[in-house]
Design a protein around this motif. Structure first.
Motif, PDB file in Angstrom:
ATOM      1  N   ASP A   1       0.696  -1.223  -0.002  1.00 28.32           N
ATOM      2  CA  ASP A   1       0.060   0.059  -0.090  1.00 28.32           C
ATOM      3  C   ASP A   1       0.878   1.157  -0.241  1.00 28.32           C
ATOM      4  O   ASP A   1       1.776   1.229   0.851  1.00 28.32           O
ATOM      5  CB  ASP A   1      -0.837   0.061   1.478  1.00 28.32           C
ATOM      6  CG  ASP A   1      -1.952   1.137   1.261  1.00 28.32           C
ATOM      7  OD1 ASP A   1      -2.545   1.419   0.248  1.00 28.32           O
ATOM      8  OD2 ASP A   1      -2.503   1.518   2.208  1.00 28.32           O
ATOM      9  N   GLY A   2       0.764   2.145  -0.874  1.00 30.54           N
ATOM     10  CA  GLY A   2       1.360   3.433  -0.987  1.00 30.54           C
ATOM     11  C   GLY A   2       2.361   3.504  -2.050  1.00 30.54           C
ATOM     12  O   GLY A   2       3.233   4.170  -2.268  1.00 30.54           O
TER      13      GLY A   2
ATOM     14  N   ARG B   1       7.727   4.328  -4.154  1.00 27.91           N
ATOM     15  CA  ARG B   1       6.480   4.980  -3.241  1.00 27.91           C
ATOM     16  C   ARG B   1       5.748   5.925  -4.237  1.00 27.91           C
ATOM     17  O   ARG B   1       6.507   6.880  -5.117  1.00 27.91           O
ATOM     18  CB  ARG B   1       7.279   5.831  -2.258  1.00 27.91           C
ATOM     19  CG  ARG B   1       6.325   6.536  -1.370  1.00 27.91           C
ATOM     20  CD  ARG B   1       7.092   7.429  -0.210  1.00 27.91           C
ATOM     21  NE  ARG B   1       6.222   8.215   0.549  1.00 27.91           N
ATOM     22  CZ  ARG B   1       6.484   8.997   1.644  1.00 27.91           C
ATOM     23  NH1 ARG B   1       7.669   8.556   2.217  1.00 27.91           N
ATOM     24  NH2 ARG B   1       5.496   9.751   1.899  1.00 27.91           N
ATOM     25  N   LYS B   2       4.387   6.192  -4.034  1.00 27.55           N
ATOM     26  CA  LYS B   2       3.690   7.125  -4.945  1.00 27.55           C
ATOM     27  C   LYS B   2       4.008   8.139  -4.401  1.00 27.55           C
ATOM     28  O   LYS B   2       4.263   8.583  -3.255  1.00 27.55           O
ATOM     29  CB  LYS B   2       2.263   6.445  -4.805  1.00 27.55           C
ATOM     30  CG  LYS B   2       1.964   5.159  -5.425  1.00 27.55           C
ATOM     31  CD  LYS B   2       0.576   4.986  -5.134  1.00 27.55           C
ATOM     32  CE  LYS B   2       0.080   3.577  -5.999  1.00 27.55           C
ATOM     33  NZ  LYS B   2      -1.282   3.306  -5.579  1.00 27.55           N
TER      34      LYS B   2
ATOM     35  N   SER C   1       1.306   9.558  -1.873  1.00 22.58           N
ATOM     36  CA  SER C   1       1.264   8.724  -0.577  1.00 22.58           C
ATOM     37  C   SER C   1       1.998   9.569   0.770  1.00 22.58           C
ATOM     38  O   SER C   1       2.727  10.653   0.637  1.00 22.58           O
ATOM     39  CB  SER C   1       1.841   7.450  -0.569  1.00 22.58           C
ATOM     40  OG  SER C   1       3.287   7.681  -1.120  1.00 22.58           O
TER      41      SER C   1
ATOM     42  N   VAL D   1       4.447   3.818   5.245  1.00 18.11           N
ATOM     43  CA  VAL D   1       3.998   4.597   4.185  1.00 18.11           C
ATOM     44  C   VAL D   1       2.362   4.291   4.146  1.00 18.11           C
ATOM     45  O   VAL D   1       2.045   3.019   4.231  1.00 18.11           O
ATOM     46  CB  VAL D   1       4.628   4.207   3.032  1.00 18.11           C
ATOM     47  CG1 VAL D   1       3.778   4.988   1.744  1.00 18.11           C
ATOM     48  CG2 VAL D   1       6.017   4.727   2.739  1.00 18.11           C
TER      49      VAL D   1
ATOM     50  N   SER E   1      -1.201   5.206   1.661  1.00 23.66           N
ATOM     51  CA  SER E   1      -1.428   5.498   0.188  1.00 23.66           C
ATOM     52  C   SER E   1      -2.563   6.796   0.385  1.00 23.66           C
ATOM     53  O   SER E   1      -3.088   7.083   1.564  1.00 23.66           O
ATOM     54  CB  SER E   1      -2.283   4.557  -0.557  1.00 23.66           C
ATOM     55  OG  SER E   1      -3.415   3.975   0.325  1.00 23.66           O
TER      56      SER E   1
ATOM     57  N   SER F   1      -6.005   7.397   2.861  1.00 27.58           N
ATOM     58  CA  SER F   1      -6.044   6.677   3.791  1.00 27.58           C
ATOM     59  C   SER F   1      -6.615   7.475   5.057  1.00 27.58           C
ATOM     60  O   SER F   1      -6.106   8.695   5.095  1.00 27.58           O
ATOM     61  CB  SER F   1      -4.587   6.360   4.201  1.00 27.58           C
ATOM     62  OG  SER F   1      -4.162   5.198   3.331  1.00 27.58           O
TER      63      SER F   1
ATOM     64  N   CYS G   1      -4.837  11.074   4.410  1.00 28.28           N
ATOM     65  CA  CYS G   1      -3.694  11.403   3.438  1.00 28.28           C
ATOM     66  C   CYS G   1      -4.150  12.300   2.496  1.00 28.28           C
ATOM     67  O   CYS G   1      -4.799  11.457   1.576  1.00 28.28           O
ATOM     68  CB  CYS G   1      -2.797  10.105   3.268  1.00 28.28           C
ATOM     69  SG  CYS G   1      -1.624  10.061   2.074  1.00 28.28           S
TER      70      CYS G   1
END
Length: 412
Positions: free
Chosen positions: A117-118, A142-143, A146, A165, A167, A170, A189
């Motif tokens: 996730d992220g 990593r996005k 995120s 991290v 996403s 979240s 987030c």
């Protein structure tokens, strides 16, 4: 009659003791295509054996030899010798995939990698096992939208499993400790930053009047991990946002401050007419807006007036690990994360006998054995000061008795 009864009881007791002892010992493993030492019929709890494999095979773990330990009647791990063209489970940072039942993969097997996730994959190709190595292995990046771990709030815990991290989108919920009441909403987030979080205030005690501007502490006041009360002058940081001085920062640009007006290290030490210090005032970090985004680093600790950063595993921190918010909306000097790894590129080191495979990363100070182009030979490799050092290609027997196998050449 009594003698027969006593004999029956002793028989049951002896069987129970034997069963308990068998639970703490391991039988000699059946190792097809290999050999181990010491050779015994049974091994006691915590006892270890070392094994190696015949030509054309390799252990089911990294390296040309392996160690297994007896734990509660079972071997951890189970000694196995597999085909040298089979593949071991790959390590993919921030990625997961279906594990093989036997703990290894046959030649031409492929796996589907899903990023945590992220994180997101740079490409969609499926890794495939070819000649004992995976090609290609994806990278989970990593996005951009995120968020790092949520901010720490005094007297509160987060009702979610820990993650580095999160996403975009979240939601994180805080719960206050007993005797405190939460004021404020859950955080979300959004575009790489967390929304404003709640506070935990004492439920019944009188909190007194709110803090005024006079309560704001200057540098050298109550600040954890910052050398409070040292009396040292702060560094002069006269650069505006987006600017950097290569002579000071090593040519690396630093992060910015709040919105379009904040800047890093915008305040400097001056003296008033009475020759007294007029140091930059430290204020709550909320006054500086968004947290500084430091590449390859995350906030590991947060206080009302400071942020403490830590670099990721393949990097090391350069500069102060603690960042403060000044009264003019600027951040104090920001740290950077320098490379702390080596890249073992087979194309570059093939001339030294290193077998052809995909590039592999090694952490600073790490030591490993790699396969050589010559069959059943391995080469000792070390990463030091971001440079590669190489031994010579040796057989498993030579590594035990031939000292030059560990004499390193380099750096390369």
């Amino acid at each position: 009659m009594c003698a027969r009864y006593l004999g029956f009881v002793l028989l049951i007791w002896f069987a129970g003791v034997t069963h308990a002892q068998n639970e703490n010992v391991c039988r000699a493993p059946v190792l097809d295509g290999g050999y181990y030492v010491p050779e015994k019929e049974t091994y006691f709890l915590k006892e270890e054996l070392t094994y190696a494999c015949d030509s054309g095979r390799k252990p089911v773990v990294e390296g040309w030899w392996a160690t297994s330990r007896c734990e509660d009647g079972n071997w951890v791990h189970k000694p196995q010798c597999i085909d040298q063209n089979a593949c071991l489970p790959p390590t993919i940072p921030h990625g997961k995939y279906d594990k093989a039942e036997d703990g290894w993969y046959k030649k031409q097997d492929s796996i589907f990698v899903q990023c945590d996730d992220g994180y997101e994959r740079k490409d969609n190709r499926r890794p495939r096992c070819r000649s004992g190595t995976w090609s290609p292995l994806p990278v989970c990046e990593r996005k951009r939208d995120s968020c790092s771990e949520p901010p720490k709030i005094s007297h509160a815990v987060i009702i979610h499993q820990y993650k580095e991290v999160f996403s975009a989108g979240s939601e994180v919920q805080y719960e206050c400790e007993e005797g405190y009441t939460r004021e404020g909403n859950n955080i979300f987030c959004e575009r790489g930053q967390w929304t404003a979080g709640p506070t935990c205030n004492e439920s019944s005690a009188d909190q007194g009047p709110p803090a005024s501007d006079a309560d704001v502490q200057p540098e050298g006041g109550d600040r954890r991990g910052s050398g409070a009360g040292s009396g040292k002058q702060p560094e002069v940081e006269g650069m505006g946002r987006g600017q950097h001085d290569p002579a000071v920062s090593g040519g690396q640009p630093s992060g910015g401050g709040r919105g379009t007006t904040g800047h890093q290290g915008g305040s400097s030490s001056t003296s008033d007419s009475n020759n007294r210090d007029s140091r930059p005032m430290l204020v709550n970090i909320q006054s500086c807006g968004a947290r500084p985004n430091i590449e390859h680093a995350a906030v590991m600790e947060e206080g009302p007036m400071y942020l403490k950063y830590q670099c990721n595993g393949f990097y090391k921190l350069a500069g102060p690990d603690t960042v403060n918010c000044y009264g003019d909306g600027s951040w104090s000097k920001l740290p950077t994360c320098e490379d702390a790894f080596c890249v073992v590129d087979p194309a570059r080191y093939a001339g030294y006998g290193l077998a052809a495979a995909q590039p592999e990363y090694m952490r600073e100070g790490e030591e490993k054995h790699f396969s050589c182009t010559a069959r059943d030979r391995y080469i000792y490799v070390r990463c030091a000061n971001r440079r590669i050092y190489l031994g010579i290609c040796c057989t498993g027997y030579e590594f035990q008795y031939y000292r030059p196998c560990y004499e390193l050449r380099g750096p390369f």
